[in-house]
Design an enzyme around this catalytic site. Sequence first.
Site: not given
Length: 448
Positions: A90, A93, A220, A310
């Site tokens: 992404h 990110e 991410h 994440e």
Amino acid sequence: MVQGRTVPWLCALLLGLMGLPASGSDFQHHRYEDMVRALFAVQSECPYITRIYSIGLSVEERHLYVLEFSDNPGIHEALEPEFKYVGNMHGNEVLGRELLIKLSQFLCEEYRAGNQRIMRLIHDTRIHILPSMNPDGYEVAARQGPELNGYLVGRGNSREIDLNRNFPDLNALMYYYEKTNGRNHHLPLPDNWEHQVEPETLAVIKWMQNYNFVLSANLHGGAVVANYPFDKSRDGRIRGRTTYSATADDKIFRQLARTYSYAHSWMHLGWNCGDFFNEGITNGASWYSLSKGMQDFNYLYTNCFEITLELSCDKFPPESSLPREWLGNREALISYLEQVHHGIKGMVYDENNNPISKAEISVAGINHDVTTGVDGDYFRLLLPGTYTVKASAPGYLSSSNTVTVGPAEAIQLHFYLKKAPKQNLKGKHHHGKKNISAHKASLKLGPR
């Protein structure tokens, strides 16, 4: 008061011990040209253990550059596992992108300094680092900058397609096969799949086809948690929530996620970004269901086990926070990479000691097989324990053996297969249907 002053001092001390300036002056956000220069600078600094190659072009024709670390760059050595890190899927990110650039510099510097742990890792592993899978989206986000960046600005590629919702959906086929005792690995791709995905996705799938990756992580931002497959729920929402969707390798995936979480400075604490994840890990579908993601695709189409990391509440953190983030993730990035050396590995030969490619390796009690690469070698991640392992290939009699796996390096287990009598030449391999339709789930754009 004393305690409050200790943390910055300790961070400065640790950064100094790592050979990094405590001021963090070398930490910066890298636009595309800056990133390319940084990667080539590492390659120039460590030419004998690195190689740069492109896996393809983005929509706006930016190269998707990979930096490889190995004692024999560009060569797959039998029984040496292949590992990959993927960042910036992404575009907005960005922490993963910066961490992977920093990791590349760190591996080079520590190898040159004689760090035995890093030297062993590079000698025994072929490491592939893709800092940015979505360079076009990054440029959109970077033009906004850290202060003004919106939650979705630059998330997709230049066509505003979310690349983590762009892989062929093999979960629906897998869930069907589970009910019909069908194929449990390397599921077939749908017809015309190449025309249904974005250029960046196509490049990554071709990359997976060309390298026999064993372990991977996809970096991410937007939360702080180690997320493991499956991402797509088997069932609909129950009482407003999706349900846990376990793979056949759920125990090893949980351990892989825990490895990163507990080696990370604060992920394992659980409370981050206003959410709580016990031990800092979560099953993807238990968090929220996601279709056509890269993590599940790795597991269902290749030999590779991938988790999604994440890493920050802030998708585009300010440069001033990058030294702390590097310090928090450095050990976790190395510890997770080392997990590629657990379980079992070996060669599959015929009676004349010729390697057999695409032989299937099955472990009793785990309904997910892996296959040998073109050199006849295989790698099977497993937790410590005793297992019955079988090797089979079309035209050969299968062979089984029992092996006990410990907590240290992978145990080597080789197989020698005899030719099957002519009347038994119909191998055991089953061919699943090409595809089945699935109900379209409502779209939810969470961090992943």
